[in-house]
Enzyme design. Structure first.
Site, PDB file in Angstrom:
ATOM      1  N   HIS A  17      36.804  38.349  31.628  1.00  0.00           N
ATOM      2  CA  HIS A  17      38.192  38.829  31.570  1.00  0.00           C
ATOM      3  C   HIS A  17      38.628  39.031  30.117  1.00  0.00           C
ATOM      4  O   HIS A  17      39.289  40.002  29.779  1.00  0.00           O
ATOM      5  CB  HIS A  17      39.135  37.812  32.223  1.00  0.00           C
ATOM      6  CG  HIS A  17      38.938  37.641  33.699  1.00  0.00           C
ATOM      7  ND1 HIS A  17      38.852  36.401  34.308  1.00  0.00           N
ATOM      8  CD2 HIS A  17      38.807  38.556  34.700  1.00  0.00           C
ATOM      9  CE1 HIS A  17      38.691  36.564  35.621  1.00  0.00           C
ATOM     10  NE2 HIS A  17      38.650  37.853  35.879  1.00  0.00           N
ATOM     11  N   LYS A  41      51.954  31.615  49.656  1.00  0.00           N
ATOM     12  CA  LYS A  41      51.141  30.416  49.425  1.00  0.00           C
ATOM     13  C   LYS A  41      51.992  29.367  48.735  1.00  0.00           C
ATOM     14  O   LYS A  41      52.313  29.509  47.549  1.00  0.00           O
ATOM     15  CB  LYS A  41      49.922  30.752  48.560  1.00  0.00           C
ATOM     16  CG  LYS A  41      48.725  31.155  49.362  1.00  0.00           C
ATOM     17  CD  LYS A  41      47.484  31.225  48.477  1.00  0.00           C
ATOM     18  CE  LYS A  41      46.403  32.039  49.167  1.00  0.00           C
ATOM     19  NZ  LYS A  41      45.456  32.583  48.187  1.00  0.00           N
ATOM     20  N   ARG A  91      32.293  45.586  37.599  1.00  0.00           N
ATOM     21  CA  ARG A  91      31.016  44.914  37.383  1.00  0.00           C
ATOM     22  C   ARG A  91      29.883  45.590  38.127  1.00  0.00           C
ATOM     23  O   ARG A  91      28.777  45.674  37.650  1.00  0.00           O
ATOM     24  CB  ARG A  91      31.111  43.445  37.826  1.00  0.00           C
ATOM     25  CG  ARG A  91      31.859  42.587  36.848  1.00  0.00           C
ATOM     26  CD  ARG A  91      32.298  41.311  37.486  1.00  0.00           C
ATOM     27  NE  ARG A  91      33.296  41.574  38.512  1.00  0.00           N
ATOM     28  CZ  ARG A  91      33.939  40.647  39.183  1.00  0.00           C
ATOM     29  NH1 ARG A  91      33.674  39.389  38.974  1.00  0.00           N
ATOM     30  NH2 ARG A  91      34.852  40.973  40.064  1.00  0.00           N
ATOM     31  N   SER A 128      35.128  34.531  38.590  1.00  0.00           N
ATOM     32  CA  SER A 128      35.907  33.307  38.731  1.00  0.00           C
ATOM     33  C   SER A 128      35.359  32.450  39.871  1.00  0.00           C
ATOM     34  O   SER A 128      35.282  31.228  39.760  1.00  0.00           O
ATOM     35  CB  SER A 128      37.377  33.644  39.003  1.00  0.00           C
ATOM     36  OG  SER A 128      37.933  34.340  37.916  1.00  0.00           O
TER      37      SER A 128
HETATM   38  P1  ADP Z   1      41.168  40.046  41.527  1.00  0.00           P
HETATM   39  O1  ADP Z   1      41.403  38.879  42.436  1.00  0.00           O
HETATM   40  O2  ADP Z   1      42.343  40.949  41.400  1.00  0.00           O
HETATM   41  O3  ADP Z   1      39.874  40.759  41.719  1.00  0.00           O
HETATM   42  P2  ADP Z   1      39.992  38.723  39.225  1.00  0.00           P
HETATM   43  O4  ADP Z   1      40.693  37.684  38.450  1.00  0.00           O
HETATM   44  O5  ADP Z   1      38.799  38.316  40.012  1.00  0.00           O
HETATM   45  O6  ADP Z   1      41.120  39.375  40.112  1.00  0.00           O
HETATM   46  O7  ADP Z   1      39.563  39.930  38.282  1.00  0.00           O
HETATM   47  C1  ADP Z   1      40.511  40.671  37.557  1.00  0.00           C
HETATM   48  C2  ADP Z   1      39.848  41.928  36.998  1.00  0.00           C
HETATM   49  O8  ADP Z   1      38.830  41.572  36.077  1.00  0.00           O
HETATM   50  C3  ADP Z   1      39.161  42.787  38.045  1.00  0.00           C
HETATM   51  O9  ADP Z   1      39.325  44.140  37.696  1.00  0.00           O
HETATM   52  C4  ADP Z   1      37.716  42.396  37.936  1.00  0.00           C
HETATM   53  O10 ADP Z   1      36.862  43.442  38.357  1.00  0.00           O
HETATM   54  C5  ADP Z   1      37.610  42.166  36.453  1.00  0.00           C
HETATM   55  N1  ADP Z   1      36.528  41.234  36.108  1.00  0.00           N
HETATM   56  C6  ADP Z   1      36.282  40.010  36.617  1.00  0.00           C
HETATM   57  N2  ADP Z   1      35.209  39.444  36.042  1.00  0.00           N
HETATM   58  C7  ADP Z   1      34.748  40.341  35.136  1.00  0.00           C
HETATM   59  C8  ADP Z   1      33.635  40.357  34.222  1.00  0.00           C
HETATM   60  N3  ADP Z   1      32.780  39.347  34.138  1.00  0.00           N
HETATM   61  N4  ADP Z   1      33.479  41.447  33.447  1.00  0.00           N
HETATM   62  C9  ADP Z   1      34.339  42.497  33.560  1.00  0.00           C
HETATM   63  N5  ADP Z   1      35.392  42.559  34.394  1.00  0.00           N
HETATM   64  C10 ADP Z   1      35.592  41.488  35.182  1.00  0.00           C
END
Ligand code: ADP
Length: 147
Positions: A17, A41, A91, A128
């Site tokens: 992120h 929630k 990703r 995450s």
């Molecule tokens: P969501 O629940 O909205 O998917 P996340 O917190 O999982 O939220 O991810 C937020 C954004 O960051 C999304 O666009 C996701 O694709 C991107 N993202 C998550 N992990 C990575 C990573 N390792 N590299 C690049 N982008 C990522």
């Protein structure tokens, strides 16, 4: 002023992120990291506050980054901040299919443009949920998290 929103759950905020946020800052003047939550929630407000603070700490001293929790639609959150762009990370193909749908929907209901950044090759495996799983099983996850 180019203002963008980087929305996500960020549970937790990983170095993947952070990389997307850092790169987005090269394109936009202001980046608002929006922690989306479901208003249905219960009991999440304390957790959200901690998450906001933790991410703020990562970008301490950088006044081009703002962190805020929100519920409801990302486009409404973006409009409230005068943001014309949404930034998302990609990703893998699975991400793309889901993200294109979201971007198309958002484009259908607003003028907000979604900008995709592909994951840095060495960070693309970090998610995450993977970090949560490792942590729940007693593994040290610090190398996947910003300092
Ligand atoms: P969501 O629940 O909205 O998917 P996340 O917190 O999982 O939220 O991810 C937020 C954004 O960051 C999304 O666009 C996701 O694709 C991107 N993202 C998550 N992990 C990575 C990573 N390792 N590299 C690049 N982008 C990522």
């Amino acid at each position: 002023m180019r203002i963008a929103v980087f929305p996500g759950s960020f549970d937790p905020f990983t170095i993947g992120h952070k990389d997307i946020a850092d790169r987005a800052l090269r394109m936009f003047d202001i980046l608002i990291i929006g922690i989306g939550y479901n208003i249905n929630k219960p009991g999440i407000s304390g957790i959200l506050e901690d998450r906001v603070k933790a991410i703020e700490k990562v970008f301490e001293g950088n006044d081009r980054i703002k962190v805020e929790a929100y519920s409801g639609l990302t486009v409404d959150f973006a409009k409230r901040h005068g943001a014309e762009f949404i930034v998302r990370g990609l990703r893998e193909v699975k991400d793309f299919e889901y993200e294109r749908n979201l971007a198309d929907t958002n484009a259908a209901i607003s003028d907000i443009e979604t900008v995709f950044l592909t994951a840095r090759p060495d960070l693309g495996f970090i998610s995450s949920s993977m970090v949560r799983e490792l942590k729940a099983n007693g593994y040290d996850t610090s190398r996947f998290l910003p300092n």
